[in-house]
Design an enzyme around this catalytic site. Structure first.
Site, mmCIF file in Angstrom:
data_model
loop_
_atom_site.group_PDB
_atom_site.id
_atom_site.type_symbol
_atom_site.label_atom_id
_atom_site.label_comp_id
_atom_site.label_asym_id
_atom_site.label_seq_id
_atom_site.Cartn_x
_atom_site.Cartn_y
_atom_site.Cartn_z
ATOM 1 N N TYR A 1 9.102 9.771 14.746
ATOM 2 C CA TYR A 1 7.729 9.786 15.210
ATOM 3 C C TYR A 1 7.400 8.415 15.795
ATOM 4 C CZ TYR A 1 2.883 10.913 15.686
ATOM 5 O OH TYR A 1 1.656 11.169 16.230
ATOM 6 N N GLN B 1 -0.275 -10.591 12.175
ATOM 7 C CA GLN B 1 -0.501 -9.364 11.410
ATOM 8 C C GLN B 1 -1.914 -8.859 11.619
ATOM 9 O OE1 GLN B 1 1.623 -7.319 9.787
ATOM 10 N NE2 GLN B 1 2.935 -8.734 10.890
ATOM 11 N N HIS C 1 -2.929 -6.352 14.263
ATOM 12 C CA HIS C 1 -2.489 -4.952 14.251
ATOM 13 C C HIS C 1 -3.669 -4.004 14.102
ATOM 14 C CE1 HIS C 1 1.788 -4.776 14.661
ATOM 15 N NE2 HIS C 1 1.969 -5.767 13.810
ATOM 16 N N GLU D 1 5.109 -6.979 2.480
ATOM 17 C CA GLU D 1 5.946 -6.386 3.535
ATOM 18 C C GLU D 1 6.711 -7.499 4.264
ATOM 19 O OE1 GLU D 1 3.637 -4.724 6.684
ATOM 20 O OE2 GLU D 1 5.322 -3.621 7.568
ATOM 21 N N HIS D 2 5.974 -8.488 4.742
ATOM 22 C CA HIS D 2 6.581 -9.645 5.416
ATOM 23 C C HIS D 2 6.308 -10.897 4.585
ATOM 24 C CE1 HIS D 2 5.281 -6.878 8.732
ATOM 25 N NE2 HIS D 2 6.514 -7.097 9.153
ATOM 26 N N ASP E 1 9.846 -8.831 14.249
ATOM 27 C CA ASP E 1 9.270 -7.585 14.752
ATOM 28 C C ASP E 1 10.034 -7.041 15.945
ATOM 29 O OD1 ASP E 1 7.275 -7.380 12.924
ATOM 30 O OD2 ASP E 1 5.736 -8.327 14.162
ATOM 31 N N HIS F 1 28.477 26.748 -19.946
ATOM 32 C CA HIS F 1 29.061 25.465 -19.546
ATOM 33 C C HIS F 1 30.302 25.180 -20.403
ATOM 34 C CE1 HIS F 1 25.161 24.846 -17.597
ATOM 35 N NE2 HIS F 1 25.597 23.728 -17.067
#
Lengths: 435, 435
Positions: free
Chosen positions: A135, A264, A267, A332-333, A366, A425
């Protein structure tokens, strides 16, 4: 324009833990109406296939065509796009792709097996997924770099068919995105978006083949749809807003740090930028840079909101404490803008990607450093990893008993199976035991 | 007792594809009332912690205690259980644990890094999760083998705290389960089950620590709760009913194959056992064995329902076609009961675990072969893997640019960032570019 005021915390303050928790809190609860809308769309696509996909595409992307086949973009069109974009962009995409491919090839997993003393063979067979769905967000945020970051690991993993979906609202196609698809070796591209694209990939329609896993970021409808189809197909992760944590010893140019935080913040309004430093004067200097640079930014409005609502400047006693706070955040970063990043690295337990030293701007990661830019957000780096080749491969255990091995281990299995009351079994194992 | 009738399919029949799809169809849609009940329980546990956990444990497990601390089982109690179980069971558990540990140690992932020509460091740091939660079903299906299979990979991965929850309805504790926890090195055990146990592990309470990932099988309430908390914590997978696919060339003792099919069928009424063979007479012989052996089985009622409702005997033209059908099914367990399993293995693309040759009963893999018995069900082997050490580790990308590297790659990042309209990204990179 008045200066913005950024949340200030000090790790020594009494209520630091609760204030930090409040800063990080991110309401990921989904509106019930979004849930219902997504379930409706998925059900329609699952049961009515192409017809439903066409209806939703007309409704949401204002794109009316006679068949889903008309929404497919040919390989020729991808090549055209690659030839159409400016040369510097083409070269930059190709350079980035080369580095991303080179890095990801090192993630390739190999099958292995070994024999125990009975000649019993044990191992693990690694195979690629047959088909992966990517996506790619369209519209305002059409990111060619996302195409590279999602498609290249899949192709390196050996996925034979990579199917990309990208919404093209009002029919507006982004040539850089198509060019990136050409460079990354995407096999098929459909101009589809939203929950209907996720449904088409998960269930398949007359025209769109069903895939085994869906990856890539998207808005709340896409994220909710991915969560819903999880199980029918694999998914990568449910991404929250992007975040950066910069730890600085106070010796980096404050303008650099301010811009790193902006990278950041630009964004979206929910993005989170946090700076930690033991140097209070440096935090002041960066705040000054932030206010000086902000009016010069193209996306100043988004940055202003993000920095005001979600950013923070955190003072700590020393870099040890900075690492401890960072581990709580599991960012995240993570930029280690310090003199000796290798020393700090030992203390870092949770982070999506770690950017070492003053020269390593997060923005380099990035686009073109090589590692993936699809990273775990909202503290999920505690338990998850960057998107990688491993996301497009799976393992099968291999077990091969010889007669002596089955004899020896069958006795063990029999005892345990009977202990669990599973006698079929036990008897299945006992057939292979010598009398 | 009349013979049972088992679905017969032939890969050459016209409607084979649709009949196979119908056979495999598994309605995993969750009752809306289960969803609501689970959401209610999770919300209560999230907001009211221990108090809610106590209420639900009293309600669902008929277990009334004054505090959650009383539901914790001490390490001493685990050791007591280990001393209390019969010696053959203790030895069998220890042997199984040794083999499981030995196999999983080979899955351990290592950090790596390399330098490019600019001295830029790129790599991947592998770290364990801090805390893992293991759900172990209790009551009727209390499986000590599950404890080994879930806890050992976590400990091998380096998880510092492994927290197990196991429901003990009416206070009935299973000593073999506790003994297995002792052998596997589980750090803490709570007598908790259902959605309330999942909630306690995901959000933490005053007494139960929040974990980073929850693994282990459970009933529909547990599975639904895991799906709900996914994102707050990691989860392993949403398991469907267990299944086995046996491919046989017709040369294995039909009784062995019948018992192998039973060993899945006895799990529960929804379990699925399928046999594929090119030899129609052999399919008849196995059907005869099934009917001869069925009355001798302790769990005959469950087996009868499972075999009648969900089993199938499928005739194919040859073993190549058998592999193709198997790849469509992507079975959890695949037995290659054939003369040359290695040759067949090349054609197998999707399976949780592959059992090679006539001596490798699937039951051996369930207990003591070494590989994990937590495997992807319902065709999810198309995109997922057995539970493993990798489920308890995560990766962080490492990126360290030198000044020359940042200069060179900053130019690339700048072009791409400007192409995406992200100018803070571009300027952040450009600060590191030499004029």
């Amino acid at each position: 324009m008045t200066d913005i005021s950024i949340t200030r915390l000090n790790a020594s303050q009494n209520d630091f833990d609760s204030e930090l928790a409040r800063l990080l809190a991110w309401d990921d609860s989904v509106d019930q109406s979004v849930n219902e809308s997504v379930r409706h769309i998925l059900h329609q696509v699952k049961t009515r296939g192409d017809a439903a996909v066409l209806e939703f595409t007309e409704k949401f992307d204002r794109l009316k065509v006679g068949s889903v086949a008309e929404l497919e973009i040919s390989q020729e069109r991808l090549q055209q796009a690659l030839n159409a974009i400016p040369e510097d962009q083409r070269i930059a995409l190709e350079k980035a792709a080369d580095r991303v491919r080179d890095y990801h090839e090192r993630q390739n997993q190999k099958s292995w097996q070994y024999e125990d003393q009975d000649g019993t063979v044990l191992g693990q067979k690694v195979t690629p997924l047959d088909r992966a769905g990517l996506y790619v967000p369209g519209g305002k945020a059409a990111y060619p770099s996302s195409v590279l970051m999602n498609a290249i690991p899949a192709k390196v993993a050996g996925v034979s068919e990579v199917i990309m979906v990208v919404p093209t609202p009002d029919g507006v196609v982004n040539d850089m995105v198509l060019a990136a698809a050409a460079i990354a070796g995407v096999d098929r591209v459909f101009c589809l978006g939203g929950a209907q694209a996720v449904g088409a990939l998960a269930y398949g329609t007359e025209t769109v083949p069903a895939v085994d896993k869906i990856v890539g970021p998207g808005n709340i409808f896409v994220a909710t749809a991915k969560r819903e189809v999880f199980g029918t197909v694999g998914i990568d992760m449910i991404a929250g807003p992007s975040e950066i944590l910069v730890i600085c010893d106070g010796q980096t140019d404050p303008d650099w740090i301010a811009m790193d935080l902006f990278s950041q913040a630009e964004h979206d309004e929910q993005a989170q930028s946090i700076l930690i430093s033991p140097d209070g004067d440096f935090l002041n200097a960066v705040e000054k840079s932030i206010n000086a640079l902000l009016p010069t930014m193209e996306r100043a409005d988004i940055i202003r909101t993000s920095m005001t609502d979600r950013a923070a400047l955190i003072q700590v006693a020393d870099l040890k404490e900075a690492a401890a706070v960072s581990n709580r955040i599991a960012p995240e970063h993570l930029e280690l803008s310090v003199e000796n990043p290798n020393e700090m690295l030992e203390d870092i337990r949770h982070a999506g990607a770690i950017f070492m030293g003053r020269y390593t701007a997060e923005a380099l990661g990035d686009y073109c450093a090589g590692p993936n830019h699809v990273l775990p957000t909202s503290g999920t780096a505690r338990f998850s990893s960057p998107l990688g080749v491993y996301d497009f491969q799976k393992r099968s255990s291999i077990i091969g008993f010889t007669a002596p091995g089955a004899d020896r281990m069958g006795r063990v299995a029999s005892v345990l199976a009977r202990g669990e009351g599973l006698t079929a079994h036990a008897r299945s194992a006992e057939y292979r035991v010598k009398d």
